[in-house]
Design a protein around this motif. Structure first.
Motif, PDB file in Angstrom:
ATOM      1  N   ILE A 173       0.833  -1.203   0.000  1.00 23.06           N
ATOM      2  CA  ILE A 173       0.000   0.000   0.000  1.00 23.06           C
ATOM      3  C   ILE A 173       0.865   1.251   0.000  1.00 23.06           C
ATOM      4  N   GLN A 174       1.913   1.268   0.828  1.00 26.63           N
ATOM      5  CA  GLN A 174       2.827   2.410   0.850  1.00 26.63           C
ATOM      6  C   GLN A 174       3.479   2.598  -0.514  1.00 26.63           C
ATOM      7  N   SER A 175       3.890   1.490  -1.141  1.00 26.81           N
ATOM      8  CA  SER A 175       4.531   1.559  -2.451  1.00 26.81           C
ATOM      9  C   SER A 175       3.579   2.106  -3.493  1.00 26.81           C
ATOM     10  N   PHE A 176       2.330   1.691  -3.423  1.00 24.48           N
ATOM     11  CA  PHE A 176       1.335   2.106  -4.406  1.00 24.48           C
ATOM     12  C   PHE A 176       0.979   3.580  -4.261  1.00 24.48           C
ATOM     13  N   LEU A 177       0.801   4.036  -3.033  1.00 24.64           N
ATOM     14  CA  LEU A 177       0.360   5.409  -2.812  1.00 24.64           C
ATOM     15  C   LEU A 177       1.478   6.412  -3.045  1.00 24.64           C
ATOM     16  N   GLY A 178       2.713   6.054  -2.671  1.00 24.36           N
ATOM     17  CA  GLY A 178       3.832   6.954  -2.895  1.00 24.36           C
ATOM     18  C   GLY A 178       3.735   8.229  -2.071  1.00 24.36           C
ATOM     19  N   ASN A 179       4.750   9.089  -2.232  1.00 29.58           N
ATOM     20  CA  ASN A 179       4.775  10.431  -1.638  1.00 29.58           C
ATOM     21  C   ASN A 179       4.481  10.445  -0.148  1.00 29.58           C
ATOM     22  N   GLU A 180       4.981   9.434   0.564  1.00 33.02           N
ATOM     23  CA  GLU A 180       4.863   9.371   2.020  1.00 33.02           C
ATOM     24  C   GLU A 180       3.441   9.653   2.511  1.00 33.02           C
ATOM     25  N   PRO A 181       2.464   8.807   2.146  1.00 30.97           N
ATOM     26  CA  PRO A 181       1.079   9.038   2.553  1.00 30.97           C
ATOM     27  C   PRO A 181       0.909   8.928   4.068  1.00 30.97           C
ATOM     28  N   PHE A 233       9.338  14.653  -7.918  1.00 23.91           N
ATOM     29  CA  PHE A 233      10.214  13.493  -7.882  1.00 23.91           C
ATOM     30  C   PHE A 233       9.362  12.233  -8.032  1.00 23.91           C
ATOM     31  N   PHE A 234       9.841  11.278  -8.850  1.00 20.54           N
ATOM     32  CA  PHE A 234       9.064  10.089  -9.156  1.00 20.54           C
ATOM     33  C   PHE A 234       9.961   8.856  -9.282  1.00 20.54           C
ATOM     34  N   TRP A 235       9.449   7.736  -8.779  1.00 21.04           N
ATOM     35  CA  TRP A 235       9.983   6.448  -9.180  1.00 21.04           C
ATOM     36  C   TRP A 235       9.521   6.209 -10.609  1.00 21.04           C
ATOM     37  N   HIS A 236      10.358   5.557 -11.429  1.00 21.26           N
ATOM     38  CA  HIS A 236       9.885   5.080 -12.729  1.00 21.26           C
ATOM     39  C   HIS A 236      10.466   3.700 -12.977  1.00 21.26           C
ATOM     40  N   ASN A 237       9.570   2.734 -13.128  1.00 22.39           N
ATOM     41  CA  ASN A 237       9.989   1.358 -13.341  1.00 22.39           C
ATOM     42  C   ASN A 237      10.423   1.163 -14.788  1.00 22.39           C
ATOM     43  N   ILE A 238      11.616   0.595 -15.006  1.00 22.85           N
ATOM     44  CA  ILE A 238      12.138   0.439 -16.370  1.00 22.85           C
ATOM     45  C   ILE A 238      11.561  -0.783 -17.076  1.00 22.85           C
ATOM     46  N   ILE A 259      16.658   1.827   0.706  1.00 22.81           N
ATOM     47  CA  ILE A 259      15.944   3.081   0.428  1.00 22.81           C
ATOM     48  C   ILE A 259      14.731   3.219   1.340  1.00 22.81           C
ATOM     49  N   ARG A 260      14.039   2.119   1.566  1.00 26.66           N
ATOM     50  CA  ARG A 260      12.879   2.164   2.458  1.00 26.66           C
ATOM     51  C   ARG A 260      13.298   2.504   3.879  1.00 26.66           C
ATOM     52  N   ASN A 261      14.361   1.858   4.362  1.00 27.46           N
ATOM     53  CA  ASN A 261      14.794   2.063   5.745  1.00 27.46           C
ATOM     54  C   ASN A 261      15.400   3.446   5.967  1.00 27.46           C
ATOM     55  N   GLU A 262      16.166   3.939   4.993  1.00 28.26           N
ATOM     56  CA  GLU A 262      16.885   5.202   5.168  1.00 28.26           C
ATOM     57  C   GLU A 262      16.069   6.432   4.796  1.00 28.26           C
ATOM     58  N   SER A 270       9.361  15.634  -2.168  1.00 29.78           N
ATOM     59  CA  SER A 270      10.534  16.389  -2.621  1.00 29.78           C
ATOM     60  C   SER A 270      11.700  16.248  -1.644  1.00 29.78           C
ATOM     61  N   GLU A 271      11.392  16.295  -0.355  1.00 30.15           N
ATOM     62  CA  GLU A 271      12.459  16.212   0.647  1.00 30.15           C
ATOM     63  C   GLU A 271      13.189  14.875   0.556  1.00 30.15           C
ATOM     64  N   SER A 272      12.418  13.780   0.513  1.00 27.03           N
ATOM     65  CA  SER A 272      13.037  12.455   0.426  1.00 27.03           C
ATOM     66  C   SER A 272      13.718  12.259  -0.917  1.00 27.03           C
ATOM     67  N   GLY A 273      13.080  12.774  -1.983  1.00 28.43           N
ATOM     68  CA  GLY A 273      13.646  12.643  -3.315  1.00 28.43           C
ATOM     69  C   GLY A 273      15.004  13.319  -3.436  1.00 28.43           C
TER      70      GLY A 273
END
Length: 355
Positions: free
Chosen positions: A124-132, A211-216, A319-322, A337-340
């Motif tokens: 769910i966290q991965s899907f929502l993104g942007n530190e929901p 800032f965005f993740w983009h899956n290759i 990346i998740r932990n840090e 933006s801050e995390s990115g």
């Protein structure tokens, strides 16, 4: 509806088919493979938005079974009811019962009830993104009905629900068998959705670069090297005009920062989307068709720091932990933006900035 053109090409007749998928078959058709094997995304080609499958055949407090419970990018529960045939008065009442039941679960209560494991919460966290924020989950639950056709009374109730702030959508499907081949088309028959629900449907004029993740799409060494040399990010889906791949790439604006993600490895580089509309849909067999007809949607980026090999990636767990950023389970997911900024600084140090 699919039509057959007469031999003299002067009239149309509806194509009829005896093939009717069962509800469980229809349910299977609506689920697309996700980038992460632990999660599933409902077909964006059908729903026009990414929806994370939470559970199918989920039990309510009264022990009834809702066909599909999903989550939208706004963090809201989506109750999806499937009907093999005609959607008439009563089907929406059934969905309303489920809505009433699931709407009481908000924030932490929703996660405890429907995502009790760490893996499910991570999805769910991965899907929502942007530190929901947990407290924002399921503020505005809504309903989607899927059926062969709908009675007008269903639309009347939909109008009333929308006036009360409940988004309501009806999607009609048409099954057709041509010889041994089977086809299904989907179309929106009724839609009263609250625009504010769709956080990712932004326009270029409505936001600043983010800032965005983009899956290759392919965790393949030669594919990654090709993308770096070509200065591109890809999208796949149907590889056809107007599909979800085109929509995703056209959501980016000049200056957006994309962090490239390779499944099973992690972050393999970052780049900046070039200004102007650089989106292209390649033709099969053309220069750049590296995967022989797959992932033909492309957008130009200026790579700033990249891994020489996929094994050099910054692992998703790290990346998740840090940084508190979960790996993406769809093609494109926003991050704060801050995390990115912190993440790309580490990636630049790890890989070395490109000139």
């Amino acid at each position: 509806m699919l039509f057959k053109v007469s031999e003299n090409e002067k009239s149309l007749s509806a194509v009829k088919s005896d093939w009717r998928p069962k509800e469980l078959q229809l349910e299977a058709l609506l689920v697309s493979p996700a980038d992460d094997a632990s999660a599933q995304i409902l077909s964006e080609a059908v729903f026009g938005e990414p929806l994370l499958l939470i559970s199918n055949q989920v039990r309510t407090r009264t022990q009834k079974r809702a066909d599909i419970l999903a989550l939208d990018r706004g963090g809201n529960a989506v109750i999806i009811e499937l009907k093999r045939d005609f959607g008439q008065l009563g089907v929406e009442t059934q969905a309303l019962q489920y809505l009433s039941d699931f709407s009481i679960y908000k924030g932490e209560a929703f996660l405890s009830r429907f995502a009790p494991t760490a893996s499910q919460r991570g999805d769910i966290q991965s899907f929502l993104g942007n530190e929901p924020r947990v407290e924002d989950v399921n503020k505005n639950p809504r309903i989607i009905l899927v059926a062969r056709a709908f009675d007008e009374t269903v639309f009347s109730l939909g109008e009333w629900l929308s006036s009360k702030g409940v988004s309501f959508r009806c999607i009609a499907y048409t099954p057709v068998a041509v010889g041994s081949e089977k086809f299904v088309s989907f179309s929106v028959a009724f839609d009263r959705s609250v625009a504010a629900l769709f956080a990712l449907k932004f326009s270029a004029a409505a936001r600043e670069p983010g800032f965005f993740w983009h899956n290759i799409a392919r965790a393949d060494e030669s594919w990654w090297r090709f993308l770096v040399n070509a200065g591109q990010i890809p999208a796949c889906f149907d590889d056809s005009p107007g599909d979800q791949g085109e929509k995703i790439l056209n959501r980016y604006i000049g200056g957006d920062i994309v962090v490239a993600y390779a499944k099973g490895y992690g972050a393999v580089g970052w780049g900046e989307v070039l200004p102007g509309n650089t989106y292209r849909l390649l033709e099969i067999g053309s220069t750049g068709d590296f995967l022989k007809g797959c992932c033909l949607h492309r957008l130009s980026v200026r790579w700033r720091a990249v891994a020489e090999k996929l094994n050099d990636a910054l692992p998703a767990e790290y990346i998740r932990n840090e940084f508190g950023i979960y790996h993406p389970i769809s093609t494109s997911v926003s991050m704060s933006s801050e995390s990115g900024k912190r993440l790309i600084a580490v990636l630049s140090e790890r890989f070395g900035a490109l000139q």
